[in-house]
Design an enzyme around this catalytic site. Structure first.
Site, mmCIF file in Angstrom:
data_model
loop_
_atom_site.group_PDB
_atom_site.id
_atom_site.type_symbol
_atom_site.label_atom_id
_atom_site.label_comp_id
_atom_site.label_asym_id
_atom_site.label_seq_id
_atom_site.Cartn_x
_atom_site.Cartn_y
_atom_site.Cartn_z
ATOM 1 C CD GLU A 1 -7.985 -7.309 49.449
ATOM 2 O OE1 GLU A 1 -7.902 -6.234 50.040
ATOM 3 O OE2 GLU A 1 -7.131 -7.685 48.620
ATOM 4 C CB THR B 1 -0.776 -5.217 53.064
ATOM 5 O OG1 THR B 1 -1.171 -4.340 52.009
ATOM 6 C CG2 THR B 1 -1.817 -5.171 54.168
#
Length: 357
Positions: A172, A229
């Site tokens: 991530e 994001t």
């Protein structure tokens, strides 16, 4: 009672995470080095979509949901210790890199091999994307979780799911930031509260059991709009007013209480009242405020942005009501946001997380 899990990066003090018994074969090379052999030639794993933040739970709350996810097939490459190769990616429209250092499945696989130890082989990976990119449903986390679990499975799953979150976090961090509110639930399933997650420090997660998951339904509506994001994080305020902070603390506490009590209404009402993140992200998603209003008018207890968006999530306790809410949300995206809708679905909580398929 919530299940508490705490563990550290490799090399730290002794872990408190639960570990299953190892099921691996060892061999010793001529030089005396011990290698870990795979127990399978091929292993496939699926990891589900997730809903992160849940309104006031920004970066510290997420849950896994049924209905979609990513699948990774891992295969042994004999004689190439530690090597990771991405063989193919399906369902991404050719947008994702095949370079394992630049793709979340490659990073997750590499970190998983490090957690397992000195392996005697390499792995090749094939990814089937079941989630759209930039959807707000944990697309990168699902890929990472599936890759970590598939690679772990080649060696008989010697590393527990909670420790594999370290591999997911590394993945991530490479694509969207160091946060576990997607990869935690995608691996573990259910609701997961991230109590501590800072680079170089122990990671602590709390699994929160929902007493009657059959009563809880998520309405997920994904419009034809991408909200990366990184871009959605760029608009977040560096400081927030005291009044907004107090509100979000209250609603975050109520959200946790609603989960532990199995109170669907309280969960929905609490996630609907974020006063910090949604007000700045909502206007960037065409029609989002109208979608939120339409969901509640159609019978939802609350509605907010799923993850970084653009998917909107609403909470209901009846699937029939959920279908009406999905239709109302879709219509609002079309009329107020001028967006077509990719998917509109009513799904349940996924209690299992990553699994072999």
């Amino acid at each position: 009672m919530a299940l508490r899990q705490r563990f550290q990066q490799p090399g730290g003090s002794c872990s408190k995470a639960r570990r299953p018994a190892r099921c691996v074969r060892l061999n010793v090379s001529a030089g005396g080095k011990v290698y870990i052999d795979p127990v399978k030639k091929e292993c496939a794993a699926f990891a589900p979509a997730t809903v992160a933040n849940l309104g006031p739970g920004f970066d510290w709350m997420g849950c896994a949901v049924q209905g979609g996810g990513d699948t990774v097939v891992a295969k042994v490459i004999p004689g190439k210790p530690g090597q990771v190769v991405i063989e193919a990616i399906q369902g991404d429209g050719g947008r994702l890199s095949l370079d394992p250092a630049k793709n979340c499945i490659g990073v997750a696989a590499t970190e998983t091999l490090k957690l397992i130890g000195a392996v005697s082989c390499g792995v090749s990976l094939t990814l089937n994307k079941g989630l759209p990119l930039g959807s707000g449903m944990g697309s990168s986390a699902a890929s990472a979780a599936a890759a970590a679990w598939a690679v772990n499975g080649l060696f008989g799953a010697p590393v527990s799911k909670d420790k594999l979150i370290l591999a997911g976090l590394a993945s991530e961090a490479a694509v969207s930031g160091y946060h576990a509110d997607n990869v935690g639930p995608s691996l573990l399933g259910g609701f997961v509260l991230i109590r501590s997650c800072k680079p170089g420090e122990p990671v602590e997660l709390l699994q929160l059991p929902f007493p009657d998951p059959d009563r809880l339904h998520f309405v997920l509506v994904n419009p034809c709009f991408e909200a990366p994001t990184a871009q959605m994080r760029a608009v977040l305020p560096k400081e927030v007013p005291m009044k907004a902070m107090i509100n979000n603390c209250c609603q975050g506490g109520a959200l946790v209480a609603g989960i532990l009590r199995g109170d669907v209404r309280l969960v929905g009402e609490s996630l609907d009242r974020d006063a910090i993140i949604e007000p700045v992200r909502g206007p960037l998603i065409p029609g989002m405020m109208a979608v939120k209003a339409a969901a509640k008018e159609a019978g939802a207890y609350g509605c907010t942005i799923s993850g970084a968006g653009p998917t909107a999530v609403a909470i209901v306790d009846d699937p029939a009501v959920g279908q009406r809410v999905a239709e109302a949300m879709s219509a609002a995206f079309r009329s107020a946001g001028k967006l077509e809708v990719n998917t509109a679905q009513v799904v349940k909580l996924d209690p299992e997380g990553a699994k072999f398929v």
